[in-house]
Design a protein around this motif. Structure first.
Motif, PDB file in Angstrom:
ATOM      1  N   PRO A  97       0.839  -1.209   0.000  1.00 27.26           N
ATOM      2  CA  PRO A  97       0.000   0.000   0.000  1.00 27.26           C
ATOM      3  C   PRO A  97       0.866   1.248   0.000  1.00 27.26           C
ATOM      4  O   PRO A  97       1.979   1.251   0.536  1.00 27.26           O
ATOM      5  N   LEU A  98       0.361   2.305  -0.598  1.00 29.34           N
ATOM      6  CA  LEU A  98       1.144   3.525  -0.767  1.00 29.34           C
ATOM      7  C   LEU A  98       1.590   4.104   0.571  1.00 29.34           C
ATOM      8  O   LEU A  98       2.657   4.720   0.673  1.00 29.34           O
ATOM      9  N   GLY A  99       0.794   3.900   1.613  1.00 32.66           N
ATOM     10  CA  GLY A  99       1.162   4.424   2.928  1.00 32.66           C
ATOM     11  C   GLY A  99       2.489   3.889   3.425  1.00 32.66           C
ATOM     12  O   GLY A  99       3.191   4.559   4.192  1.00 32.66           O
ATOM     13  N   ASN A 100       2.866   2.683   3.003  1.00 31.59           N
ATOM     14  CA  ASN A 100       4.144   2.114   3.446  1.00 31.59           C
ATOM     15  C   ASN A 100       5.335   2.930   2.953  1.00 31.59           C
ATOM     16  O   ASN A 100       6.407   2.894   3.551  1.00 31.59           O
ATOM     17  N   LEU A 101       5.145   3.659   1.855  1.00 35.46           N
ATOM     18  CA  LEU A 101       6.236   4.478   1.329  1.00 35.46           C
ATOM     19  C   LEU A 101       6.638   5.559   2.327  1.00 35.46           C
ATOM     20  O   LEU A 101       7.812   5.924   2.429  1.00 35.46           O
ATOM     21  N   TYR A 102       5.658   6.057   3.103  1.00 36.53           N
ATOM     22  CA  TYR A 102       5.951   7.115   4.071  1.00 36.53           C
ATOM     23  C   TYR A 102       6.757   6.590   5.255  1.00 36.53           C
ATOM     24  O   TYR A 102       7.356   7.363   5.991  1.00 36.53           O
ATOM     25  N   PHE A 103       6.752   5.278   5.443  1.00 37.54           N
ATOM     26  CA  PHE A 103       7.534   4.682   6.523  1.00 37.54           C
ATOM     27  C   PHE A 103       8.917   4.245   6.035  1.00 37.54           C
ATOM     28  O   PHE A 103       9.704   3.708   6.801  1.00 37.54           O
TER      29      PHE A 103
END
Length: 442
Positions: free
Chosen positions: A77-83
């Motif tokens: 998921p794209l949110g994992n990129l922020y981590f």
């Protein structure tokens, strides 16, 4: 658009904030705290808050099926990129100038290609490899090219390749090797995997507010449900059906043999091949066997059930042979079903479960379900891609509605009456076999 992970995280934070505000007591006298041990007081408050947050975690979090494999191509998921601040989304670098297009638009364009072209494009970059191996693309190719049936072979791409008869690419089910691409982030592609592998949450199943009746007279049914256009779940009215005792996999496969094919979407398929598909498949929208001519194809099936006594007065019958399709045998694995719709021609319907169980959600004619957008004339309905997606994103909104939906789980031997004009969604909780019929009530 926020990723699923980020949206879920934010929703949990908002819910906890509301809970914390509710915990404040405006009538509390702050001077009473002077005689209390401040450490004890803080510890108690912290303990309560932790318990509260743990409870919220249970309510808000989603669970993946224990048997779920990881995403075939490593999509996250794209949110994992922020981590992972040092990462670069290989989705963008591999698409070149096309990276400005949405994932949905990229897939729409790829949907115009044939199988050979998709195979060639997969060699261009890691990003195109992931996009061109998106299973719904190959599912569409199979359903378009093999309308006379197919034998599912572990994945839709493998099924297409084997069905085309490419001798060097014959692969046994489960032997297909896939590359996992690092640092590929896409909410759209990840959601297909998520919806295919998500467990039904307990709160999605616990509401059961339908009226249940056993042994009522026809007059009672007409007066209390049919005339007032109200759903009801009827128990015990098909106990005499031979179908209830006979219809299981082995019986149906042996009875129908290799000569009879049933309608599954746009294709006609042997029953044993359909069960072979349903045993292997794990996808967002499993194919649903929905055949209107089953009794003509296999007359014995038509003799092993009868219309329940409550539904025998059917004004549709005056049309004789001109009557449109009105009865169906329905078979599907867990997760299959029908998204929100209203039955056509102002008909009511009854649905009898013979094997398995189904979750029903119904809204009255004057209430459009959340996330559903019918056209002004009602001819077309825009709704989430899958039933699970609707539960994930919209089911919670109904908790605070004044007109809450009617819900139930209909089990083997039970019949649900769906009145004319009612919106309804149904999802199989396990492999299920049912008979349904539309009719025109008075």
């Amino acid at each position: 658009m926020l990723s699923f992970r980020m949206m879920n995280l934010l929703s949990r934070i908002k819910t906890r904030t509301k809970k914390k505000i509710k915990r404040k007591n405006p009538n509390q006298n702050p001077h009473k705290l002077k005689n209390q041990n401040p450490i004890s007081s803080i510890t108690k408050n912290h303990s309560s808050l932790v318990e509260e947050e743990e409870e919220e975690d249970t309510k808000e979090c989603f669970s993946i099926k224990s048997s779920a494999p990881s995403h075939t191509h490593g999509v996250q998921p794209l949110g994992n990129l922020y981590f992972n601040p040092g990462s670069i989304n290989s989705r963008d670098t591999g698409l070149g100038n096309l990276h400005t297009l949405t994932d949905e638009l990229v897939l729409d364009i790829l949907g115009f290609l044939d199988g050979n072209s998709l195979g060639v494009l997969a060699c261009v970059s890691k990003s195109f490899y992931v996009f061109t191996n998106h299973e719904p693309l190959w599912r569409n190719l199979v359903l378009e090219n093999f309308v006379d049936g197919f034998q599912y072979n572990g994945s839709w791409k493998s099924t297409f390749v084997v069905s085309k008869g490419y001798p060097l690419l014959h692969m046994a089910s489960g032997d297909v090797r896939s590359f996992k691409v690092r640092d590929f982030y896409s909410d759209y592609l990840f959601q297909s995997w998520l919806c295919a592998n998500l467990e039904m949450k307990g709160e999605w199943l616990e509401r059961d507010n339908i009226v249940r009746k056993r042994g009522i007279s026809v007059a009672e049914f007409v007066a209390n449900f049919e005339e007032v256009n109200k759903p009801v779940l009827l128990e015990g009215c098909i106990d005499n059906w031979d179908a209830l005792r006979n219809w299981d996999r082995d019986y149906l496969v042996n009875l129908c043999g290799d000569d009879v094919k049933f309608s599954v979407g746009p294709v006609e398929i042997k029953l044993k091949d359909y069960f072979g598909y349903s045993d292997q498949v794990r996808e967002e929208r499993p194919l649903y066997l929905f055949d209107p001519k089953f009794a003509e194809k296999v007359p014995k099936l038509g003799l092993e059930y009868e219309v329940p006594v409550y539904f025998r007065e059917d004004l549709f019958g005056v049309l004789g042979n001109e009557r449109p399709d009105y009865r169906w045998i329905i078979i599907g694995p867990a997760g299959s079903g029908s998204s929100f719709h209203v039955d056509p021609n102002s008909t009511s319907a009854w649905n009898a479960v013979i094997k398995g169980s189904k979750k029903w959600v119904l809204f009255p004619p004057d209430v459009i379900p959340p996330g559903v957008h019918p056209s002004p004339d009602g001819a077309e309905v825009a709704s989430p891609v899958s039933i699970i997606e609707w539960f994930m994103n919209f089911y919670g909104a109904t908790k605070n509605w004044k007109k809450k939906p009617i819900e139930c789980i209909c089990k083997a031997g039970e019949v649900i009456f769906v009145p004319s004009g009612w919106w309804h969604l149904v999802i199989n909780l396990e492999e299920s076999i049912a008979v349904t019929q539309n009719y025109v009530s008075r």
